[in-house]
Motif scaffolding. Sequence first.
Motif, PDB file in Angstrom:
ATOM      1  N   ALA A  26       0.846  -0.883  -0.102  1.00  0.00           N
ATOM      2  CA  ALA A  26      -0.395   0.512   0.001  1.00  0.00           C
ATOM      3  C   ALA A  26       0.746   1.016  -0.163  1.00  0.00           C
ATOM      4  O   ALA A  26       2.015   1.377   0.721  1.00  0.00           O
ATOM      5  N   LEU A  27       0.727   2.208  -1.390  1.00  0.00           N
ATOM      6  CA  LEU A  27       1.733   3.340  -1.381  1.00  0.00           C
ATOM      7  C   LEU A  27       0.702   4.610  -0.723  1.00  0.00           C
ATOM      8  O   LEU A  27      -0.181   4.742  -1.673  1.00  0.00           O
ATOM      9  N   SER A  28       1.257   5.030  -0.255  1.00  0.00           N
ATOM     10  CA  SER A  28       0.427   6.374   0.066  1.00  0.00           C
ATOM     11  C   SER A  28       1.745   7.515   0.131  1.00  0.00           C
ATOM     12  O   SER A  28       2.714   7.953   0.409  1.00  0.00           O
ATOM     13  N   ASP A 113      -7.696  -8.814   5.149  1.00  0.00           N
ATOM     14  CA  ASP A 113      -6.827  -9.940   5.223  1.00  0.00           C
ATOM     15  C   ASP A 113      -5.172 -10.459   4.574  1.00  0.00           C
ATOM     16  O   ASP A 113      -5.076 -11.155   5.121  1.00  0.00           O
ATOM     17  N   ALA A 114      -5.314 -10.213   3.524  1.00  0.00           N
ATOM     18  CA  ALA A 114      -4.161 -10.100   2.676  1.00  0.00           C
ATOM     19  C   ALA A 114      -2.528  -9.830   4.093  1.00  0.00           C
ATOM     20  O   ALA A 114      -3.570  -8.618   4.518  1.00  0.00           O
ATOM     21  N   PRO A 115      -1.506 -10.492   3.493  1.00  0.00           N
ATOM     22  CA  PRO A 115      -0.437  -9.603   4.025  1.00  0.00           C
ATOM     23  C   PRO A 115      -0.559  -8.686   3.833  1.00  0.00           C
ATOM     24  O   PRO A 115      -0.301  -8.132   2.292  1.00  0.00           O
ATOM     25  N   MET A 116       0.002  -7.170   4.684  1.00  0.00           N
ATOM     26  CA  MET A 116       0.413  -5.538   3.847  1.00  0.00           C
ATOM     27  C   MET A 116       1.303  -5.303   4.469  1.00  0.00           C
ATOM     28  O   MET A 116       1.514  -4.849   5.288  1.00  0.00           O
ATOM     29  N   LEU A 117       2.229  -4.428   3.590  1.00  0.00           N
ATOM     30  CA  LEU A 117       2.963  -3.525   3.631  1.00  0.00           C
ATOM     31  C   LEU A 117       2.631  -2.314   3.302  1.00  0.00           C
ATOM     32  O   LEU A 117       2.297  -1.833   2.015  1.00  0.00           O
ATOM     33  N   TRP A 118       2.723  -1.252   4.490  1.00  0.00           N
ATOM     34  CA  TRP A 118       2.149   0.415   4.140  1.00  0.00           C
ATOM     35  C   TRP A 118       3.340   1.248   4.373  1.00  0.00           C
ATOM     36  O   TRP A 118       4.280   1.334   5.110  1.00  0.00           O
ATOM     37  N   ILE A 119       3.647   1.552   2.941  1.00  0.00           N
ATOM     38  CA  ILE A 119       4.545   2.642   2.856  1.00  0.00           C
ATOM     39  C   ILE A 119       4.095   4.105   2.293  1.00  0.00           C
ATOM     40  O   ILE A 119       2.816   4.244   1.671  1.00  0.00           O
ATOM     41  N   ILE A 136       7.143   3.446   7.352  1.00  0.00           N
ATOM     42  CA  ILE A 136       7.164   1.256   6.848  1.00  0.00           C
ATOM     43  C   ILE A 136       6.366   0.889   8.150  1.00  0.00           C
ATOM     44  O   ILE A 136       7.290   0.477   8.846  1.00  0.00           O
ATOM     45  N   ASP A 137       5.187  -0.124   7.270  1.00  0.00           N
ATOM     46  CA  ASP A 137       5.027  -1.164   9.028  1.00  0.00           C
ATOM     47  C   ASP A 137       4.072  -2.127   8.160  1.00  0.00           C
ATOM     48  O   ASP A 137       3.992  -1.874   6.559  1.00  0.00           O
ATOM     49  N   GLY A 141       2.203 -10.791   9.377  1.00  0.00           N
ATOM     50  CA  GLY A 141       3.223 -11.013   8.934  1.00  0.00           C
ATOM     51  C   GLY A 141       4.528 -10.963   8.414  1.00  0.00           C
ATOM     52  O   GLY A 141       5.422 -10.995   8.660  1.00  0.00           O
ATOM     53  N   MET A 142       4.120  -9.897   7.982  1.00  0.00           N
ATOM     54  CA  MET A 142       4.901  -9.051   6.899  1.00  0.00           C
ATOM     55  C   MET A 142       5.808  -8.384   7.598  1.00  0.00           C
ATOM     56  O   MET A 142       6.998  -8.027   7.386  1.00  0.00           O
ATOM     57  N   ASP A 143       5.713  -7.744   8.859  1.00  0.00           N
ATOM     58  CA  ASP A 143       6.370  -6.933   9.351  1.00  0.00           C
ATOM     59  C   ASP A 143       7.952  -8.168  10.055  1.00  0.00           C
ATOM     60  O   ASP A 143       9.058  -8.119  10.031  1.00  0.00           O
TER      61      ASP A 143
END
Length: 508
Positions: A26-28, A113-119, A136-137, A141-143
């Motif tokens: 997720a790119l914000s 519900d999917a594994p997500m990487l927030w940037i 980044i978060d 389980g992505m962390d």
Amino acid sequence: MLPEEGATEDLGRFLAEFLVPGDIVALSGGLGGGKTTLARALIRELVGDPALDVPSPTFTLMQPYEAANGRPIVHADLYRLRSPDELVELGFDEMAETAITLVEWPERLGPRDAPMLWIDLSLRAEFGDGARFARIDGSGGMDARLKRARALRLLLVRSGWDEATRINMQGDASSRAYERLVKPDGKSAVLMISPPRPDGPPVRNGRPYSAIVKLAESVHAFVGVDRGLRALGFSAPRIYGEDLAEGLLIIEDLGSEPVVDANGPRPERYAEAVRLLAKLHATELPGVLPVADGIDHVLPPYDLEALVFETELLPDWYCPSVRGAELPHAARSEFVALWAEVLDSIKPDRPTWTLRDYHSPNLIWLPDREGLERIGVIDFQDAVLGHPAYDVASLLQDARVDATAEFELRLLGLYVRERRAREPEFDMQTFARAYAVLAAQRATKILGIFARLDRRDGKPGYLAHLPRIEAYLARNLNHPALTRLRLWHEAHLPHLVPKAAPDAAEEA
């Protein structure tokens, strides 16, 4: 902090190292924050084309790509989306299930519900033109994966392997992963990714399967045994770099020349592997091995509980698979009791290092070395203190290679001669009895494990080896020490006891 645009691109290439299908990035951030720059670098790295045209998907909403490994990538821009319901019309959910998905304006996604990487990216002009700050978060389980990827990058730099190309290697039946590292000058090493083993569900007396059968919980075991084997003059891989906490090792690449060929075992190579075991078993060995300053690895005992519990894999997994039904309770109880009795009768006077997976897939032939150093040993992290006969049986009754009873008998004779040369008091008859029992135990266990890999883990390829292992078990059950277990099999699994010649251990 990303001081210039190149650093943003480096971040994208770094993220590409650990993303897998089903992940959402997720790119914000505001206009000009660098979302497209980051996405472009990430997609180019996954596709393997540094010049790939990666336009902004503002107007197409979703732009698909194909990674170098054939897996799909989706780059989405949801700025023009009016509601999450429109995602259904676009087929977003179906695509995201099997793709690595990059999403700009992710706040319009709705809960996932999917594994997500927030940037979140923001311009920081006070630090220079093109400077950005990235927050980044991770979730799902992505962390943990991000943390391990950072640790891996630091390890590669610290060990001098950061410029190496990373090539996936075929793994084994475990959760470990391997990559071959190749430097620009052609030098290679192996990256071993073996994160600490999480406890599985309790299966007996509140303890997980791994604890009962004494499987290694962390990479410490590999490091300790590796250094122990090398101290004895054996060819275990040198360790070039390590991060014990994250379970990361960079180890010597011993190559891939096997001890077998298309016709089966190479006799001269198997003979050296047998001699290695004879030397190891004739040596007084410690039960505690140093790993690092202040850290030791204690080799657990391959005790009666572990050995018997492993045999229960046959009624629990193999029988439902082959018979189509579980064993009756009384038959199962008798099976376990018979195994407990016979295994209790072969306790070694002096336990030795039992490497546990000493067979052809884990032995590398090193023709440029001399003597026993020509046998490279690469898989021993689950080593225990056990009976010397176990690893001999593991080698001579290889689950993946056909070996005749005559070949097995000849190499058993070689082992006995080598042991007697080092220990004149070596008791061949006692060893032969233990060999038959432990070879049968191992065949019983592997029948259960391979059936479990098929039914539980969706790996049917292991079923191709069942006929070979069944033949080994039938051969072993001919030994007088296993008469009562043979009778049990005749009553409940008669296909495992065909008429056969006497087993190799009895002949020896």
